[in-house]
Scaffold this motif. Sequence first.
Motif, PDB file in Angstrom:
ATOM      1  N   TYR A 171       0.851  -1.189   0.000  1.00  0.00           N
ATOM      2  CA  TYR A 171       0.000   0.000   0.000  1.00  0.00           C
ATOM      3  C   TYR A 171       0.886   1.238   0.000  1.00  0.00           C
ATOM      4  CZ  TYR A 171      -3.046   3.781   1.523  1.00  0.00           C
ATOM      5  OH  TYR A 171      -3.710   4.976   1.614  1.00  0.00           O
ATOM      6  N   GLN A 172       0.575   2.151  -0.926  1.00  0.00           N
ATOM      7  CA  GLN A 172       1.272   3.436  -1.007  1.00  0.00           C
ATOM      8  C   GLN A 172       0.225   4.527  -0.933  1.00  0.00           C
ATOM      9  OE1 GLN A 172       2.816   3.260  -4.942  1.00  0.00           O
ATOM     10  NE2 GLN A 172       4.218   1.554  -4.548  1.00  0.00           N
ATOM     11  N   GLY A 173       0.333   5.386   0.059  1.00  0.00           N
ATOM     12  CA  GLY A 173      -0.636   6.456   0.119  1.00  0.00           C
ATOM     13  C   GLY A 173      -0.738   7.116   1.477  1.00  0.00           C
ATOM     14  N   GLU A 174      -1.898   7.703   1.713  1.00  0.00           N
ATOM     15  CA  GLU A 174      -2.114   8.508   2.903  1.00  0.00           C
ATOM     16  C   GLU A 174      -2.646   7.653   4.057  1.00  0.00           C
ATOM     17  OE1 GLU A 174      -3.205  12.851   1.096  1.00  0.00           O
ATOM     18  OE2 GLU A 174      -4.728  11.289   0.899  1.00  0.00           O
ATOM     19  N   TRP A 175      -2.250   8.048   5.275  1.00  0.00           N
ATOM     20  CA  TRP A 175      -2.644   7.346   6.487  1.00  0.00           C
ATOM     21  C   TRP A 175      -3.218   8.340   7.495  1.00  0.00           C
ATOM     22  CZ3 TRP A 175      -1.673   2.004   7.045  1.00  0.00           C
ATOM     23  CH2 TRP A 175      -0.870   1.439   6.056  1.00  0.00           C
ATOM     24  N   LYS A 176      -4.103   7.796   8.322  1.00  0.00           N
ATOM     25  CA  LYS A 176      -4.616   8.567   9.451  1.00  0.00           C
ATOM     26  C   LYS A 176      -4.957   7.596  10.570  1.00  0.00           C
ATOM     27  CE  LYS A 176      -8.104  11.974  10.838  1.00  0.00           C
ATOM     28  NZ  LYS A 176      -9.284  12.779  10.404  1.00  0.00           N
ATOM     29  N   ASN A 177      -4.374   7.837  11.732  1.00  0.00           N
ATOM     30  CA  ASN A 177      -4.637   7.002  12.905  1.00  0.00           C
ATOM     31  C   ASN A 177      -4.384   5.515  12.606  1.00  0.00           C
ATOM     32  OD1 ASN A 177      -5.373   6.626  15.606  1.00  0.00           O
ATOM     33  ND2 ASN A 177      -7.528   6.249  15.081  1.00  0.00           N
ATOM     34  N   ASN A 178      -3.254   5.254  11.952  1.00  0.00           N
ATOM     35  CA  ASN A 178      -2.811   3.883  11.653  1.00  0.00           C
ATOM     36  C   ASN A 178      -3.610   3.186  10.559  1.00  0.00           C
ATOM     37  OD1 ASN A 178      -0.461   3.255  12.964  1.00  0.00           O
ATOM     38  ND2 ASN A 178      -1.406   2.271  14.726  1.00  0.00           N
ATOM     39  N   LYS A 179      -4.491   3.892   9.871  1.00  0.00           N
ATOM     40  CA  LYS A 179      -5.312   3.280   8.839  1.00  0.00           C
ATOM     41  C   LYS A 179      -5.177   4.044   7.522  1.00  0.00           C
ATOM     42  CE  LYS A 179      -8.791   1.411  11.996  1.00  0.00           C
ATOM     43  NZ  LYS A 179     -10.245   1.351  12.328  1.00  0.00           N
ATOM     44  N   ALA A 180      -5.394   3.320   6.447  1.00  0.00           N
ATOM     45  CA  ALA A 180      -5.383   3.950   5.136  1.00  0.00           C
ATOM     46  C   ALA A 180      -6.560   4.912   5.044  1.00  0.00           C
ATOM     47  CB  ALA A 180      -5.470   2.896   4.039  1.00  0.00           C
ATOM     48  N   ASN A 181      -6.269   6.174   4.852  1.00  0.00           N
ATOM     49  CA  ASN A 181      -7.293   7.220   4.741  1.00  0.00           C
ATOM     50  C   ASN A 181      -6.820   8.267   3.745  1.00  0.00           C
ATOM     51  OD1 ASN A 181      -9.787   7.355   6.710  1.00  0.00           O
ATOM     52  ND2 ASN A 181      -8.122   6.375   7.855  1.00  0.00           N
ATOM     53  N   GLY A 182      -7.683   8.586   2.770  1.00  0.00           N
ATOM     54  CA  GLY A 182      -7.317   9.540   1.736  1.00  0.00           C
ATOM     55  C   GLY A 182      -6.997   8.829   0.444  1.00  0.00           C
TER      56      GLY A 182
ATOM     57  N   GLY B 151      -7.213   4.804  -5.538  1.00  0.00           N
ATOM     58  CA  GLY B 151      -8.306   5.739  -5.335  1.00  0.00           C
ATOM     59  C   GLY B 151      -8.422   6.164  -3.888  1.00  0.00           C
ATOM     60  N   GLN B 152      -9.651   6.415  -3.479  1.00  0.00           N
ATOM     61  CA  GLN B 152      -9.918   6.947  -2.146  1.00  0.00           C
ATOM     62  C   GLN B 152     -10.120   5.824  -1.129  1.00  0.00           C
ATOM     63  OE1 GLN B 152     -13.290   9.361  -3.489  1.00  0.00           O
ATOM     64  NE2 GLN B 152     -12.122  11.200  -3.046  1.00  0.00           N
ATOM     65  N   TRP B 153      -9.667   6.105   0.116  1.00  0.00           N
ATOM     66  CA  TRP B 153      -9.769   5.156   1.223  1.00  0.00           C
ATOM     67  C   TRP B 153     -10.347   5.855   2.444  1.00  0.00           C
ATOM     68  CZ3 TRP B 153      -7.837   0.048   0.852  1.00  0.00           C
ATOM     69  CH2 TRP B 153      -7.134  -0.227  -0.325  1.00  0.00           C
ATOM     70  N   GLU B 154     -11.034   5.066   3.257  1.00  0.00           N
ATOM     71  CA  GLU B 154     -11.518   5.548   4.550  1.00  0.00           C
ATOM     72  C   GLU B 154     -11.520   4.377   5.524  1.00  0.00           C
ATOM     73  OE1 GLU B 154     -15.423   7.689   6.621  1.00  0.00           O
ATOM     74  OE2 GLU B 154     -15.346   7.385   4.443  1.00  0.00           O
ATOM     75  N   ASN B 155     -10.783   4.515   6.609  1.00  0.00           N
ATOM     76  CA  ASN B 155     -10.706   3.473   7.642  1.00  0.00           C
ATOM     77  C   ASN B 155     -10.331   2.112   7.062  1.00  0.00           C
ATOM     78  OD1 ASN B 155     -11.375   5.245   9.756  1.00  0.00           O
ATOM     79  ND2 ASN B 155     -13.569   4.992   9.335  1.00  0.00           N
ATOM     80  N   ASP B 156      -9.257   2.115   6.254  1.00  0.00           N
ATOM     81  CA  ASP B 156      -8.713   0.882   5.686  1.00  0.00           C
ATOM     82  C   ASP B 156      -9.615   0.228   4.640  1.00  0.00           C
ATOM     83  OD1 ASP B 156      -6.745  -0.559   8.403  1.00  0.00           O
ATOM     84  OD2 ASP B 156      -6.168   0.644   6.685  1.00  0.00           O
ATOM     85  N   LYS B 157     -10.607   0.929   4.144  1.00  0.00           N
ATOM     86  CA  LYS B 157     -11.496   0.356   3.142  1.00  0.00           C
ATOM     87  C   LYS B 157     -11.603   1.287   1.943  1.00  0.00           C
ATOM     88  CE  LYS B 157     -14.360  -2.354   6.310  1.00  0.00           C
ATOM     89  NZ  LYS B 157     -15.743  -2.654   6.749  1.00  0.00           N
ATOM     90  N   GLN B 158     -11.876   0.663   0.805  1.00  0.00           N
ATOM     91  CA  GLN B 158     -12.078   1.433  -0.414  1.00  0.00           C
ATOM     92  C   GLN B 158     -13.412   2.175  -0.292  1.00  0.00           C
ATOM     93  OE1 GLN B 158     -11.988  -1.817  -3.121  1.00  0.00           O
ATOM     94  NE2 GLN B 158      -9.875  -2.344  -2.607  1.00  0.00           N
ATOM     95  N   ASN B 159     -13.344   3.479  -0.220  1.00  0.00           N
ATOM     96  CA  ASN B 159     -14.531   4.326  -0.084  1.00  0.00           C
ATOM     97  C   ASN B 159     -14.347   5.579  -0.916  1.00  0.00           C
ATOM     98  OD1 ASN B 159     -16.706   3.479   2.012  1.00  0.00           O
ATOM     99  ND2 ASN B 159     -14.773   2.980   3.046  1.00  0.00           N
ATOM    100  N   GLY B 160     -15.310   5.838  -1.798  1.00  0.00           N
ATOM    101  CA  GLY B 160     -15.218   6.990  -2.679  1.00  0.00           C
ATOM    102  C   GLY B 160     -14.959   6.563  -4.105  1.00  0.00           C
ATOM    103  N   GLN B 161     -14.212   7.355  -4.837  1.00  0.00           N
ATOM    104  CA  GLN B 161     -13.909   7.064  -6.232  1.00  0.00           C
ATOM    105  C   GLN B 161     -12.596   6.295  -6.350  1.00  0.00           C
ATOM    106  OE1 GLN B 161     -15.868   7.868  -9.065  1.00  0.00           O
ATOM    107  NE2 GLN B 161     -17.345   8.249  -7.434  1.00  0.00           N
ATOM    108  N   GLY B 162     -12.597   5.271  -7.194  1.00  0.00           N
ATOM    109  CA  GLY B 162     -11.383   4.500  -7.350  1.00  0.00           C
ATOM    110  C   GLY B 162     -11.417   3.607  -8.568  1.00  0.00           C
ATOM    111  N   ILE B 163     -10.245   3.065  -8.901  1.00  0.00           N
ATOM    112  CA  ILE B 163     -10.080   2.179 -10.050  1.00  0.00           C
ATOM    113  C   ILE B 163      -9.478   0.863  -9.588  1.00  0.00           C
ATOM    114  CG2 ILE B 163      -8.905   1.830 -12.261  1.00  0.00           C
ATOM    115  CD1 ILE B 163      -8.807   4.875 -12.553  1.00  0.00           C
ATOM    116  N   PHE B 164     -10.093  -0.233  -9.988  1.00  0.00           N
ATOM    117  CA  PHE B 164      -9.487  -1.547  -9.800  1.00  0.00           C
ATOM    118  C   PHE B 164      -9.096  -2.088 -11.160  1.00  0.00           C
ATOM    119  CE2 PHE B 164      -9.821  -6.161 -10.033  1.00  0.00           C
ATOM    120  CZ  PHE B 164      -8.851  -6.509  -9.118  1.00  0.00           C
ATOM    121  N   GLN B 165      -7.850  -2.520 -11.298  1.00  0.00           N
ATOM    122  CA  GLN B 165      -7.349  -3.068 -12.551  1.00  0.00           C
ATOM    123  C   GLN B 165      -6.808  -4.470 -12.309  1.00  0.00           C
ATOM    124  OE1 GLN B 165      -7.002  -1.507 -15.932  1.00  0.00           O
ATOM    125  NE2 GLN B 165      -6.879  -3.718 -16.194  1.00  0.00           N
ATOM    126  N   SER B 166      -7.341  -5.432 -13.067  1.00  0.00           N
ATOM    127  CA  SER B 166      -6.891  -6.815 -12.962  1.00  0.00           C
ATOM    128  C   SER B 166      -5.864  -7.119 -14.046  1.00  0.00           C
ATOM    129  CB  SER B 166      -8.086  -7.765 -13.098  1.00  0.00           C
ATOM    130  OG  SER B 166      -7.657  -9.108 -13.183  1.00  0.00           O
TER     131      SER B 166
END
Length: 308
Positions: free
Chosen positions: A92-103, A117-132
């Motif tokens: 995981y590369q990105g923003e953290w808040k209170n030990n969890k992926a956020n932003g 894409g966007q994360w909130e409390n370690d979960k994919q929340n908001g706009q994002g792209i999944f590529q297989s």
Amino acid sequence: MGAQCCNNYQYPEDMEPCEDSELKRLDLRQINIKYNYKKKQKVMNSSQTTKTQERTRQLAVTLKSGGIYLGDWIGNKREGYGTLKWPDGSEYQGEWKNNKANGQGKFIYADGDFYEGQWENDKQNGQGIFQSQNGGKYQGSWKDDLQQGFGIETWEDGSKYEGYFYEGIKQGQGTYTWSDGSQYTGLWINNKRHGQGVQIWKNGKQYQGEWFEDYMCGQGSMKWSNGCQYIGLFNKDAPNGYGIFKWGNGKSYEGSFKLSKPNGKGKVVLENGQTRFGEWQDGKLLKWYDNQQDVQKDNFDVLNLEDL
């Protein structure tokens, strides 16, 4: 934190695969979702702490989970930007808040699939792209690791779904386009065409009307490229019940159908406007209810809409 996978992915013991079945009858494939990488994080507390509450950056820190974190801290919590790598190669590369992926952040799976894409409390929340890695892609809205809201799914063969999702399934208004150019636009419930919708096939045939659990079912109309048209009741993709079939030259049959064939009593209108009444069984004309038994018999002896 949330995650997704290709069909051949072998799930570790601490991961739970989603139960997402394909619509096998029409090959309405979905991008499968990998879940519960969050379980990997239950022991992700740092083996080191910092006393200051100001944001600091340390050298790589090995966590109890075995992951290695390099990034910002506030006190003993990951806060700011950082990279966490797991022993299996996921990252995981990105923003953290209170030990969890956020932003904003990017999660790269061990098999090369990724979510960005966007994360909130370690979960994919908001706009994002999944590529297989197999070519499947989803771009759109997410809620708690599931596709929710408007999004676009595409597959390696060119098939595409553009519409609404709810808890990871197609739900609401949407358009599915097959690789051969056939297309459905209408309502979806539980990954199936259900409600009012329009389907156009590559050969020009078109259906508009009601659907029930992925079948043409209820009131609808079917048009063929040769000018023929059926208006009436359908059951499991076939004209079934009362309906009217019209030829391109003006002739018509009105009466009962069973599995795409006239069955029972019906009325025929000829090109010259003459009306005749007769009886059919499995598409075969049994008799006319007048004295002209042989006239026009050949034209109405066998009628099967599946042949069109």
